[in-house]
Write a protein that holds these residues in place. Structure first.
Motif, PDB file in Angstrom:
ATOM      1  N   TYR A 171      53.496 -18.424  -3.946  1.00  0.00           N
ATOM      2  CA  TYR A 171      53.486 -19.685  -4.712  1.00  0.00           C
ATOM      3  C   TYR A 171      54.350 -20.728  -4.003  1.00  0.00           C
ATOM      4  O   TYR A 171      53.928 -21.872  -3.818  1.00  0.00           O
ATOM      5  N   GLY A 172      55.540 -20.336  -3.599  1.00  0.00           N
ATOM      6  CA  GLY A 172      56.427 -21.248  -2.894  1.00  0.00           C
ATOM      7  C   GLY A 172      55.819 -21.757  -1.598  1.00  0.00           C
ATOM      8  O   GLY A 172      55.893 -22.945  -1.279  1.00  0.00           O
ATOM      9  N   LYS A 173      55.206 -20.860  -0.834  1.00  0.00           N
ATOM     10  CA  LYS A 173      54.579 -21.251   0.430  1.00  0.00           C
ATOM     11  C   LYS A 173      53.420 -22.222   0.188  1.00  0.00           C
ATOM     12  O   LYS A 173      53.287 -23.229   0.888  1.00  0.00           O
ATOM     13  N   ARG A 174      52.597 -21.914  -0.791  1.00  0.00           N
ATOM     14  CA  ARG A 174      51.434 -22.769  -1.065  1.00  0.00           C
ATOM     15  C   ARG A 174      51.859 -24.145  -1.565  1.00  0.00           C
ATOM     16  O   ARG A 174      51.285 -25.158  -1.144  1.00  0.00           O
ATOM     17  N   THR A 175      52.820 -24.195  -2.479  1.00  0.00           N
ATOM     18  CA  THR A 175      53.250 -25.504  -2.991  1.00  0.00           C
ATOM     19  C   THR A 175      53.965 -26.293  -1.904  1.00  0.00           C
ATOM     20  O   THR A 175      53.790 -27.510  -1.803  1.00  0.00           O
ATOM     21  N   THR A 176      54.725 -25.617  -1.070  1.00  0.00           N
ATOM     22  CA  THR A 176      55.404 -26.303   0.031  1.00  0.00           C
ATOM     23  C   THR A 176      54.390 -26.848   1.020  1.00  0.00           C
ATOM     24  O   THR A 176      54.517 -27.989   1.489  1.00  0.00           O
ATOM     25  N   ASN A 177      53.371 -26.067   1.349  1.00  0.00           N
ATOM     26  CA  ASN A 177      52.300 -26.554   2.225  1.00  0.00           C
ATOM     27  C   ASN A 177      51.602 -27.773   1.617  1.00  0.00           C
ATOM     28  O   ASN A 177      51.277 -28.729   2.332  1.00  0.00           O
ATOM     29  N   ALA A 178      51.386 -27.744   0.309  1.00  0.00           N
ATOM     30  CA  ALA A 178      50.747 -28.889  -0.364  1.00  0.00           C
ATOM     31  C   ALA A 178      51.646 -30.129  -0.279  1.00  0.00           C
ATOM     32  O   ALA A 178      51.157 -31.237  -0.043  1.00  0.00           O
ATOM     33  N   VAL A 179      52.943 -29.949  -0.447  1.00  0.00           N
ATOM     34  CA  VAL A 179      53.871 -31.076  -0.355  1.00  0.00           C
ATOM     35  C   VAL A 179      53.902 -31.614   1.073  1.00  0.00           C
ATOM     36  O   VAL A 179      53.928 -32.839   1.285  1.00  0.00           O
ATOM     37  N   ILE A 180      53.882 -30.728   2.057  1.00  0.00           N
ATOM     38  CA  ILE A 180      53.842 -31.157   3.465  1.00  0.00           C
ATOM     39  C   ILE A 180      52.599 -32.005   3.711  1.00  0.00           C
ATOM     40  O   ILE A 180      52.675 -33.094   4.293  1.00  0.00           O
ATOM     41  N   GLU A 181      51.463 -31.531   3.246  1.00  0.00           N
ATOM     42  CA  GLU A 181      50.213 -32.273   3.415  1.00  0.00           C
ATOM     43  C   GLU A 181      50.290 -33.632   2.717  1.00  0.00           C
ATOM     44  O   GLU A 181      49.876 -34.653   3.260  1.00  0.00           O
ATOM     45  N   TRP A 182      50.834 -33.660   1.501  1.00  0.00           N
ATOM     46  CA  TRP A 182      50.989 -34.907   0.748  1.00  0.00           C
ATOM     47  C   TRP A 182      51.902 -35.888   1.490  1.00  0.00           C
ATOM     48  O   TRP A 182      51.586 -37.076   1.583  1.00  0.00           O
ATOM     49  N   CYS A 183      53.023 -35.391   2.005  1.00  0.00           N
ATOM     50  CA  CYS A 183      53.945 -36.249   2.764  1.00  0.00           C
ATOM     51  C   CYS A 183      53.240 -36.869   3.960  1.00  0.00           C
ATOM     52  O   CYS A 183      53.347 -38.083   4.198  1.00  0.00           O
ATOM     53  N   GLU A 184      52.536 -36.048   4.719  1.00  0.00           N
ATOM     54  CA  GLU A 184      51.860 -36.541   5.917  1.00  0.00           C
ATOM     55  C   GLU A 184      50.813 -37.592   5.564  1.00  0.00           C
ATOM     56  O   GLU A 184      50.717 -38.639   6.221  1.00  0.00           O
ATOM     57  N   GLU A 185      50.052 -37.350   4.514  1.00  0.00           N
ATOM     58  CA  GLU A 185      49.031 -38.309   4.090  1.00  0.00           C
ATOM     59  C   GLU A 185      49.680 -39.595   3.563  1.00  0.00           C
ATOM     60  O   GLU A 185      49.211 -40.695   3.856  1.00  0.00           O
ATOM     61  N   THR A 186      50.744 -39.478   2.803  1.00  0.00           N
ATOM     62  CA  THR A 186      51.417 -40.655   2.255  1.00  0.00           C
ATOM     63  C   THR A 186      52.040 -41.489   3.367  1.00  0.00           C
ATOM     64  O   THR A 186      51.975 -42.721   3.336  1.00  0.00           O
ATOM     65  N   ILE A 187      52.597 -40.834   4.378  1.00  0.00           N
ATOM     66  CA  ILE A 187      53.150 -41.548   5.536  1.00  0.00           C
ATOM     67  C   ILE A 187      52.023 -42.304   6.247  1.00  0.00           C
ATOM     68  O   ILE A 187      52.193 -43.490   6.606  1.00  0.00           O
ATOM     69  N   ARG A 188      50.869 -41.660   6.435  1.00  0.00           N
ATOM     70  CA  ARG A 188      49.729 -42.336   7.083  1.00  0.00           C
ATOM     71  C   ARG A 188      49.295 -43.556   6.256  1.00  0.00           C
ATOM     72  O   ARG A 188      49.042 -44.630   6.798  1.00  0.00           O
ATOM     73  N   MET A 189      49.225 -43.377   4.939  1.00  0.00           N
ATOM     74  CA  MET A 189      48.795 -44.444   4.058  1.00  0.00           C
ATOM     75  C   MET A 189      49.760 -45.637   4.120  1.00  0.00           C
ATOM     76  O   MET A 189      49.354 -46.793   4.242  1.00  0.00           O
ATOM     77  N   LEU A 190      51.057 -45.345   4.056  1.00  0.00           N
ATOM     78  CA  LEU A 190      52.060 -46.416   4.086  1.00  0.00           C
ATOM     79  C   LEU A 190      52.165 -47.072   5.467  1.00  0.00           C
ATOM     80  O   LEU A 190      52.571 -48.236   5.566  1.00  0.00           O
ATOM     81  N   SER A 191      51.812 -46.343   6.500  1.00  0.00           N
ATOM     82  CA  SER A 191      51.902 -46.873   7.854  1.00  0.00           C
ATOM     83  C   SER A 191      50.817 -47.895   8.153  1.00  0.00           C
ATOM     84  O   SER A 191      50.941 -48.685   9.103  1.00  0.00           O
ATOM     85  N   LYS A 192      49.750 -47.855   7.372  1.00  0.00           N
ATOM     86  CA  LYS A 192      48.685 -48.844   7.544  1.00  0.00           C
ATOM     87  C   LYS A 192      49.170 -50.186   6.988  1.00  0.00           C
ATOM     88  O   LYS A 192      49.887 -50.246   6.014  1.00  0.00           O
ATOM     89  N   ASN A 193      48.748 -51.243   7.617  1.00  0.00           N
ATOM     90  CA  ASN A 193      49.122 -52.585   7.126  1.00  0.00           C
ATOM     91  C   ASN A 193      48.333 -52.900   5.925  1.00  0.00           C
ATOM     92  O   ASN A 193      48.197 -53.140   4.990  1.00  0.00           O
TER      93      ASN A 193
END
Length: 183
Positions: free
Chosen positions: A161-183
């Motif tokens: 459970y910890g590994k899966r939720t952590t992986n989901a948070v990692i994916e969310w962080c990466e996607e949110t960074i990409r989204m915010l990096s766009k103008n």
């Protein structure tokens, strides 16, 4: 409705493992439970006293062979086993609210430069990757030192459970960074 104190169940559960002293319980909490449940060292001994007073646990004085000093060891009673089983069988009726400082900061982040939010996300992403590495190390340790105890199956389930939720948070962080990096 008052909040239930789950520390009692944490301690009863620990008494069903190899943990017999407050010190061994603290070590187990720090190396496993602490990733999903917080119990302070200051809660352990008062809770053990309450469990003994309620007849849910027994305390005995044992001489430690290593230093010849007396120490207190605890064991769960049949009444304690029943109390733990009763709690384990009760359904979960609500999802707990997670306190997350990053989400709180992001919620109000229109008040800072976008780069500040991205920096916060990168920092959080780094912490999540470190946590995932710890989970993977713990998993390898459990598997390599396997004793065949039934507890190990359930430890690996909670770790998954910890590994899966952590992986989901990692994916969310990466996607949110990409989204915010766009103008």
């Amino acid at each position: 409705m008052s909040k239930e104190n789950y520390t009692k169940y944490v301690i009863l559960g620990l008494l069903t493992t190899h943990c017999r002293s407050g010190y061994s319980m603290k070590k187990m909490i720090d190396t496993s439970l602490n990733y999903f449940w917080k119990v302070s060292y200051g809660q352990i001994y008062p809770t053990l006293k309450v469990l003994v007073d309620e007849g849910l646990a027994e305390m005995s004085d044992v001489v430690d062979d290593g230093n010849k000093r007396e120490k207190k060891e605890y064991s769960i009673t049949e009444k304690g086993q029943e109390e733990l089983r009763d709690w384990l069988q009760r359904p979960i009726v609500s999802i707990p609210v997670e306190k997350n400082e990053l989400l709180l900061k992001l919620f109000f982040s229109r008040n800072v430069e976008k780069d500040c939010s991205i920096e916060q996300l990168n920092s959080y992403l780094h912490l999540q990757k470190e946590r995932l590495a710890v989970y993977q190390t713990i998993e390898k340790m459990i598997q390599s030192y396997s004793t065949g105890l039934e507890d190990e199956r359930y430890w690996l389930i909670t770790l998954d459970y910890g590994k899966r939720t952590t992986n989901a948070v990692i994916e969310w962080c990466e996607e949110t960074i990409r989204m915010l990096s766009k103008n």
